[in-house]
Design a protein around this motif. Sequence first.
Motif, PDB file in Angstrom:
ATOM      1  N   ARG A 290      58.932 107.540 119.970  1.00  0.00           N
ATOM      2  CA  ARG A 290      58.855 106.081 120.057  1.00  0.00           C
ATOM      3  C   ARG A 290      57.667 105.639 120.914  1.00  0.00           C
ATOM      4  O   ARG A 290      56.842 104.841 120.497  1.00  0.00           O
ATOM      5  CB  ARG A 290      60.156 105.523 120.656  1.00  0.00           C
ATOM      6  CG  ARG A 290      61.378 105.807 119.806  1.00  0.00           C
ATOM      7  CD  ARG A 290      62.642 105.493 120.563  1.00  0.00           C
ATOM      8  NE  ARG A 290      62.682 106.227 121.828  1.00  0.00           N
ATOM      9  CZ  ARG A 290      63.542 106.007 122.791  1.00  0.00           C
ATOM     10  NH1 ARG A 290      64.426 105.059 122.658  1.00  0.00           N
ATOM     11  NH2 ARG A 290      63.502 106.728 123.894  1.00  0.00           N
ATOM     12  N   THR A 291      57.586 106.222 122.139  1.00  0.00           N
ATOM     13  CA  THR A 291      56.452 105.905 123.003  1.00  0.00           C
ATOM     14  C   THR A 291      55.158 106.331 122.335  1.00  0.00           C
ATOM     15  O   THR A 291      54.141 105.635 122.390  1.00  0.00           O
ATOM     16  CB  THR A 291      56.612 106.635 124.350  1.00  0.00           C
ATOM     17  OG1 THR A 291      57.799 106.154 124.968  1.00  0.00           O
ATOM     18  CG2 THR A 291      55.425 106.400 125.252  1.00  0.00           C
ATOM     19  N   VAL A 414      50.211  90.979 118.930  1.00  0.00           N
ATOM     20  CA  VAL A 414      51.251  91.992 118.819  1.00  0.00           C
ATOM     21  C   VAL A 414      51.454  92.598 120.202  1.00  0.00           C
ATOM     22  O   VAL A 414      50.535  93.176 120.782  1.00  0.00           O
ATOM     23  CB  VAL A 414      50.846  93.107 117.825  1.00  0.00           C
ATOM     24  CG1 VAL A 414      51.909  94.184 117.787  1.00  0.00           C
ATOM     25  CG2 VAL A 414      50.612  92.518 116.445  1.00  0.00           C
ATOM     26  N   LEU A 415      52.651  92.441 120.740  1.00  0.00           N
ATOM     27  CA  LEU A 415      52.937  92.971 122.067  1.00  0.00           C
ATOM     28  C   LEU A 415      53.859  94.178 121.918  1.00  0.00           C
ATOM     29  O   LEU A 415      54.919  94.090 121.301  1.00  0.00           O
ATOM     30  CB  LEU A 415      53.601  91.889 122.921  1.00  0.00           C
ATOM     31  CG  LEU A 415      53.784  92.205 124.401  1.00  0.00           C
ATOM     32  CD1 LEU A 415      52.439  92.435 125.080  1.00  0.00           C
ATOM     33  CD2 LEU A 415      54.528  91.075 125.100  1.00  0.00           C
ATOM     34  N   LEU A 416      53.418  95.313 122.466  1.00  0.00           N
ATOM     35  CA  LEU A 416      54.247  96.509 122.439  1.00  0.00           C
ATOM     36  C   LEU A 416      54.989  96.578 123.767  1.00  0.00           C
ATOM     37  O   LEU A 416      54.369  96.562 124.827  1.00  0.00           O
ATOM     38  CB  LEU A 416      53.367  97.757 122.273  1.00  0.00           C
ATOM     39  CG  LEU A 416      52.320  97.714 121.161  1.00  0.00           C
ATOM     40  CD1 LEU A 416      51.358  98.880 121.287  1.00  0.00           C
ATOM     41  CD2 LEU A 416      53.009  97.751 119.805  1.00  0.00           C
ATOM     42  N   LEU A 417      56.308  96.617 123.714  1.00  0.00           N
ATOM     43  CA  LEU A 417      57.100  96.692 124.945  1.00  0.00           C
ATOM     44  C   LEU A 417      57.852  98.017 124.944  1.00  0.00           C
ATOM     45  O   LEU A 417      58.690  98.249 124.092  1.00  0.00           O
ATOM     46  CB  LEU A 417      58.124  95.544 125.005  1.00  0.00           C
ATOM     47  CG  LEU A 417      57.616  94.110 125.013  1.00  0.00           C
ATOM     48  CD1 LEU A 417      58.793  93.144 125.009  1.00  0.00           C
ATOM     49  CD2 LEU A 417      56.755  93.880 126.234  1.00  0.00           C
ATOM     50  N   ASP A 418      57.532  98.878 125.885  1.00  0.00           N
ATOM     51  CA  ASP A 418      58.204 100.174 125.962  1.00  0.00           C
ATOM     52  C   ASP A 418      59.222 100.110 127.093  1.00  0.00           C
ATOM     53  O   ASP A 418      58.850 100.030 128.255  1.00  0.00           O
ATOM     54  CB  ASP A 418      57.157 101.277 126.209  1.00  0.00           C
ATOM     55  CG  ASP A 418      57.710 102.657 125.921  1.00  0.00           C
ATOM     56  OD1 ASP A 418      58.918 102.756 125.626  1.00  0.00           O
ATOM     57  OD2 ASP A 418      56.936 103.629 125.988  1.00  0.00           O
ATOM     58  N   GLU A 419      60.477 100.135 126.759  1.00  0.00           N
ATOM     59  CA  GLU A 419      61.591 100.031 127.717  1.00  0.00           C
ATOM     60  C   GLU A 419      61.352  98.858 128.680  1.00  0.00           C
ATOM     61  O   GLU A 419      61.234  99.038 129.889  1.00  0.00           O
ATOM     62  CB  GLU A 419      61.725 101.339 128.533  1.00  0.00           C
ATOM     63  CG  GLU A 419      61.884 102.604 127.709  1.00  0.00           C
ATOM     64  CD  GLU A 419      63.294 102.760 127.122  1.00  0.00           C
ATOM     65  OE1 GLU A 419      64.138 101.872 127.355  1.00  0.00           O
ATOM     66  OE2 GLU A 419      63.522 103.743 126.416  1.00  0.00           O
ATOM     67  N   PRO A 420      61.325  97.639 128.133  1.00  0.00           N
ATOM     68  CA  PRO A 420      60.918  96.498 128.962  1.00  0.00           C
ATOM     69  C   PRO A 420      61.874  96.180 130.105  1.00  0.00           C
ATOM     70  O   PRO A 420      61.483  95.503 131.044  1.00  0.00           O
ATOM     71  CB  PRO A 420      60.862  95.335 127.974  1.00  0.00           C
ATOM     72  CG  PRO A 420      61.717  95.749 126.836  1.00  0.00           C
ATOM     73  CD  PRO A 420      61.613  97.232 126.752  1.00  0.00           C
ATOM     74  N   VAL A 449      60.450  99.125 122.164  1.00  0.00           N
ATOM     75  CA  VAL A 449      61.092 100.435 122.228  1.00  0.00           C
ATOM     76  C   VAL A 449      62.175 100.351 123.287  1.00  0.00           C
ATOM     77  O   VAL A 449      61.932  99.847 124.386  1.00  0.00           O
ATOM     78  CB  VAL A 449      60.073 101.517 122.618  1.00  0.00           C
ATOM     79  CG1 VAL A 449      60.776 102.824 122.944  1.00  0.00           C
ATOM     80  CG2 VAL A 449      59.048 101.706 121.519  1.00  0.00           C
ATOM     81  N   SER A 450      63.383 100.813 122.969  1.00  0.00           N
ATOM     82  CA  SER A 450      64.424 100.781 123.988  1.00  0.00           C
ATOM     83  C   SER A 450      65.443 101.885 123.762  1.00  0.00           C
ATOM     84  O   SER A 450      65.743 102.259 122.628  1.00  0.00           O
ATOM     85  CB  SER A 450      65.125  99.432 123.981  1.00  0.00           C
ATOM     86  OG  SER A 450      66.192  99.457 124.893  1.00  0.00           O
ATOM     87  N   SER A 451      65.958 102.407 124.876  1.00  0.00           N
ATOM     88  CA  SER A 451      67.019 103.409 124.805  1.00  0.00           C
ATOM     89  C   SER A 451      68.382 102.761 124.962  1.00  0.00           C
ATOM     90  O   SER A 451      69.394 103.432 124.873  1.00  0.00           O
ATOM     91  CB  SER A 451      66.839 104.458 125.904  1.00  0.00           C
ATOM     92  OG  SER A 451      65.630 105.127 125.724  1.00  0.00           O
ATOM     93  N   GLU A 452      68.363 101.464 125.258  1.00  0.00           N
ATOM     94  CA  GLU A 452      69.641 100.777 125.448  1.00  0.00           C
ATOM     95  C   GLU A 452      70.056 100.132 124.143  1.00  0.00           C
ATOM     96  O   GLU A 452      69.463  99.159 123.693  1.00  0.00           O
ATOM     97  CB  GLU A 452      69.501  99.716 126.536  1.00  0.00           C
ATOM     98  CG  GLU A 452      69.454 100.311 127.912  1.00  0.00           C
ATOM     99  CD  GLU A 452      69.429  99.228 128.973  1.00  0.00           C
ATOM    100  OE1 GLU A 452      70.273  98.307 128.880  1.00  0.00           O
ATOM    101  OE2 GLU A 452      68.578  99.305 129.853  1.00  0.00           O
ATOM    102  N   LEU A 453      71.087 100.672 123.548  1.00  0.00           N
ATOM    103  CA  LEU A 453      71.483 100.173 122.236  1.00  0.00           C
ATOM    104  C   LEU A 453      71.950  98.717 122.253  1.00  0.00           C
ATOM    105  O   LEU A 453      71.629  97.970 121.328  1.00  0.00           O
ATOM    106  CB  LEU A 453      72.541 101.097 121.614  1.00  0.00           C
ATOM    107  CG  LEU A 453      71.976 102.487 121.298  1.00  0.00           C
ATOM    108  CD1 LEU A 453      73.053 103.399 120.744  1.00  0.00           C
ATOM    109  CD2 LEU A 453      70.821 102.383 120.308  1.00  0.00           C
ATOM    110  N   PRO A 454      72.677  98.264 123.283  1.00  0.00           N
ATOM    111  CA  PRO A 454      73.040  96.843 123.286  1.00  0.00           C
ATOM    112  C   PRO A 454      71.797  95.946 123.245  1.00  0.00           C
ATOM    113  O   PRO A 454      71.784  94.906 122.585  1.00  0.00           O
ATOM    114  CB  PRO A 454      73.779  96.670 124.611  1.00  0.00           C
ATOM    115  CG  PRO A 454      74.271  98.021 124.967  1.00  0.00           C
ATOM    116  CD  PRO A 454      73.276  98.984 124.417  1.00  0.00           C
ATOM    117  N   GLU A 455      70.753  96.378 123.939  1.00  0.00           N
ATOM    118  CA  GLU A 455      69.504  95.614 123.967  1.00  0.00           C
ATOM    119  C   GLU A 455      68.866  95.606 122.583  1.00  0.00           C
ATOM    120  O   GLU A 455      68.395  94.576 122.090  1.00  0.00           O
ATOM    121  CB  GLU A 455      68.575  96.256 124.997  1.00  0.00           C
ATOM    122  CG  GLU A 455      67.211  95.644 125.137  1.00  0.00           C
ATOM    123  CD  GLU A 455      66.479  96.246 126.333  1.00  0.00           C
ATOM    124  OE1 GLU A 455      66.795  95.854 127.472  1.00  0.00           O
ATOM    125  OE2 GLU A 455      65.614  97.117 126.147  1.00  0.00           O
TER     126      GLU A 455
END
Lengths: 498, 324
Positions: A290-291, A414-420, A449-455
Amino acid sequence: MAYLEMNNITKIFPGVKALDSVNFELNLGEIHTLVGENGAGKSTLVKVLAGAYKRDAGDINIEGKKAKILTPKDAMKQKIFSVQQHYSLQPNMTVAENIKFGRYSSSAGLINWKGVLKDAEDFVNELGFGEIDVKKKVYELSVAEGQIVEIVKALYRKPKILIMDEPSAVLPKNDLEKLHSILQKIKKDIGIIYISHHFEEIFKISDRITVLKDGKNVDVVKPSEINEEDLCKMMVGRDIGDMYPSRDKDKSDETVLKVAGLTTRKIHNVNFELKKGEILGIAGLVGAGRTELCEALFGLDPLIGGSVNLKNKRVSNKTPRRSISNGFGFVTEDRHKTGLILPMAVKKNISLVGYKKISKLTFINGKKDRDAAQEYIDRLKIATPTMNQLAEYLSGGNQQKVVLSKWLFSGADVLLLDEPTRGIDVGTKAEIYKLMKELTGEGMSIIMVSSELPEILGMSDRILVMHKGKIAGELYPEETSEEEILAYAAGLKTKTIN
Amino acid sequence: MTEQENLVINKKNFALDFVSKYDKYLMLVAFVVISAVLSDKFFTTQNLTNLLKQNAALGIVALGELLVILTGGIDLSVGAIASFSGILVASFLKTGMPWPVAAILAIGFATLAGLFNGLMVTVGKITPFIVTLASMTMFQGIGLLISKGRQVFFKNPDFLLIGREYFLGIPLVAWIWVAMSIIVAIFLGKTIMGRFIRGIGGNKEAVRLAGVSTILYESMSYTISGLLGGIAGVMMTSRLTLGTNVLGDGWELTAIASVMVGGGNFNGGIGTVGGTIVGVIILGLIGNIMNLLGVTIYWQQIIRGMIILLAVLSSSRKKLGSAA
């Protein structure tokens, strides 16, 4: 009487009272969770206990007796060990050496390396982390593996008090579950202090919860006596309302970004489109690429194949400079390592990328510089005494807001947000979510990109799940579930998309 | 709310903040007072003029060192570059070249030497310590080669005026130091280039991700250090009236010490022009007052070392206490 009592602990940093007469107690056999917003004083309190910070006032009692804890060595004598957010491992040593560091088995003054290896291996297996190769050097490990070794190292020292400072910020979900079951197993004669921002985890493992806010005690509660909403209110001091803003119904059909066959050493044949004003969530396990996908889009990793089209024009983002001028922005996952210049003022961090807007022929226009900083400090409600405060003295949430401001000031399509929202408290999280909606409303497109599924489920308009460098599935949040996303992430399910 | 509480605490600590912010300047004042009390020769025009003359060239070298240290690097070759530029200007003058041409050529070669360091560090990706340690030896060697290991004599009365002339009662070399300091301070404080140089030391990766060429700005800091080393070498040669290979011996260490005493930090990103000037003057003062008091050179070295340690110790403790 509690095994550990910390009474009226006060700690002052220049300009900030980080702890103000805080009380905390811990029994053996208990997991006591510390919760609160960033800057509430959780980490400071455990650092005082671990001897990393000298307290300015207050007592620490162990078994009713005054304990002298002023240095890390004092703390270790009291069998207090902590697993920090940041590494304490020696990167050039093997896992086994690190675990046994300072406690090598020796004969005639010479270290018995075979014994060291065997002991370490047995201990790791006993804890159920058999997949960790103790002969590997630490620098070869992933972040998650490193965190596990850190935990193993602390447990090997037979702690009486074990401090875990936000393991969930770095550990992926399955390892976290393993950690929870280990903690339940070993807690019999150990007191465990656990810092977390994740409600699910807090309610699952805590025996008691101490809530801190702005360096002061709020309350001590049992998880059975309280619900998530009330705990959240206690931490934030107000009702934050809905965590995730509602989704807009009418979406633009205009395609902003078209990625076709994107391939690097880490990702394979990635295809997707991004619409104007859309939030595209990227889910997947740690190491799924993802990253690396963000890095490929931002020109940090050379492309082997594929194309990127922005607004129907092919762009080639070979360097960050090109990516930025093509309208990309990248909020990286580690704000300390790659996001902020810590020993530099908030103001200067904000104008770092959009420097052309505040300068002419390299000379800075002081007024424009200050105005820009003030605008973003106000808009994102960055809590800082002045715009000239060094970024390192801000709390995590405010630091993340500075990073966001930097990219917003330079402007991006386009903004890339990695685990914001990694390591950020609920209040600030909600603010960042609201901001993301505002930005997409103004026409910006976001890849998150996020590892938090609720997010992922709460924020995304559309979800891509990655598995082993490929896109395993495309899902819509209204029609999917955490379980389904995990199934795609684990490679149990795939669906090809164009 | 948190913000307001923080502000209240800020006010309470105002006196403390003031001391910790201006500690170097207070230290300088203390040194001046102590020096004046210890020796009645201290506050004489002649002594103060000497102090300025002796430290102006070093002060200019320290400015370059500051730029390099801000990027997180170190420049061990500045002393050698100054010597090398001194030999060059003397050799050019010996051929009868007009002095402005000779000076510009010498400073130009010194700048190239700095550029060489910068490229080795950025493009060659070699640690700054190793690069400048090696190039220090090389530049010394080149100086010896040109001068055949001897002093270089020349006749050019106009050139000697640089080291002798006064303006408004203050030595010209001190004016040059002041001018260079102002230029570097503006460069660091008011230009984007200076901000990037400071940023590279604070977090190189963040600067790179901001779309900035770190190679360009890191090389630039070494190049400017070479340029300033060259200017210092030319100034000193005028004062000494001859070219000598030992001109800049040990300057790199005094320059580094000055930056550190002035609050700089090897981690990069931290340090100011004002602090560095204070550092140079404090170290100069110590030598000056001990000379006036007739302290032997051996004791001077011991005391100077101790004061460097004390100064850096106080600023590193300040940093530890504020690690939030």
